[in-house]
Enzyme design. Structure first.
Site, short mmCIF file in Angstrom:
data_model
loop_
_atom_site.label_atom_id
_atom_site.label_comp_id
_atom_site.label_asym_id
_atom_site.label_seq_id
_atom_site.Cartn_x
_atom_site.Cartn_y
_atom_site.Cartn_z
N GLY A 32 4.75 3.42 -3.12
CA GLY A 32 4.26 3.77 -4.43
C GLY A 32 2.95 3.05 -4.68
N GLN A 81 -3.57 -1.06 -9.57
CA GLN A 81 -3.79 -1.59 -8.22
C GLN A 81 -5.10 -1.12 -7.61
OE1 GLN A 81 0.44 -0.54 -6.88
NE2 GLN A 81 -0.08 -2.30 -5.60
N CYS A 138 4.59 -5.43 -1.30
CA CYS A 138 3.64 -4.85 -2.25
C CYS A 138 2.29 -4.72 -1.56
CB CYS A 138 3.53 -5.73 -3.48
SG CYS A 138 2.40 -5.10 -4.75
N LEU A 139 1.65 -3.59 -1.75
CA LEU A 139 0.33 -3.39 -1.16
C LEU A 139 -0.69 -4.38 -1.70
CD1 LEU A 139 0.27 0.50 -1.20
CD2 LEU A 139 0.68 -0.99 0.77
N HIS A 184 9.40 -1.40 -9.67
CA HIS A 184 8.29 -2.14 -9.06
C HIS A 184 6.95 -1.56 -9.52
CE1 HIS A 184 6.28 -4.26 -5.59
NE2 HIS A 184 5.38 -3.33 -5.89
N GLU A 185 6.80 -0.24 -9.42
CA GLU A 185 5.52 0.38 -9.80
C GLU A 185 5.25 0.24 -11.30
OE1 GLU A 185 3.45 0.92 -7.57
OE2 GLU A 185 4.91 0.81 -5.95
N HIS A 239 3.68 -2.99 -12.51
CA HIS A 239 2.23 -3.10 -12.40
C HIS A 239 1.53 -2.70 -13.72
CE1 HIS A 239 1.67 -4.24 -8.24
NE2 HIS A 239 2.53 -3.30 -7.85
#
Length: 182
Positions: free
Chosen positions: A51, A56, A105-106, A147-148, A151
């Site tokens: 995701g 981000q 996480c990216l 999680h997304e 952000h």
């Protein structure tokens, strides 16, 4: 009409923009919103993410994308999550049960941590056209959504962890497992 395909740089932990609260999208079905969604999907695919949230890539709007039609190489043993574009989401836990599990996480490449999340959630929001979305999710799907959406309120997964001793480099925590870089 979409003018271009763009893969953006993903901000990394330490960048103050990741700690800001994103603003709601006020206009739907615009070229700018559709382009943002296309850029998020392209960037997520290029990074092999589960995701990606607009903050981000430095865009302070409440837009997340997640899921896809093929197994994710970063999470090879996890079930498929349907490809979803979610605008102005609200996530509500269904019940009191939480699960601790590993997340990457990216924006925090190379690390994984054990994070508590609600096991079952309901999420609502809109698609890029302004049409309502309402779903229930459990397990990995619920984890990805939470999680997304974190952000969008300036939270990274280490901020949710109960025990930082369970935060480490992927190659140390899972030696010999061919997980892609986070």
């Amino acid at each position: 009409m979409l003018a271009r395909m763009a893969i953006h740089e993903i901000l990394k932990m330490g960048d103050a923009r990741l700690l800001r609260v994103a603003q709601p999208v006020r206009e739907f079905d615009t070229d700018a919103l559709h382009q943002l969604v296309a850029d998020l999907i392209d960037t997520m695919r290029a990074a092999q993410g589960a995701g990606l949230a607009a903050p981000q890539i430095g865009v302070g709007l409440q837009v997340v994308v997640f899921g896809g039609g093929a197994p994710n190489p970063r999470y090879p043993d996890r079930p498929l999550v349907p490809r979803t574009v979610l605008v102005n989401p609200v996530v509500t836990p269904l019940g009191d049960e939480q699960e601790d599990d590993w997340e990457g996480c990216l924006s925090i490449p190379g690390l994984r941590g054990r994070v508590p999340r609600w096991r079952r959630v309901r999420y609502v929001g809109r698609d890029p056209y302004g049409d309502p979305i309402a779903r229930e999710a459990e397990g990995f799907h619920a984890r990805v959504v939470q999680h997304e959406c974190d952000h969008l309120v300036g939270k990274l997964y280490p901020m949710r962890m109960r025990d930082l001793a369970l935060l480490g480099y992927t190659d140390v925590l899972f030696p010999g497992v061919a997980l892609e870089d986070d």
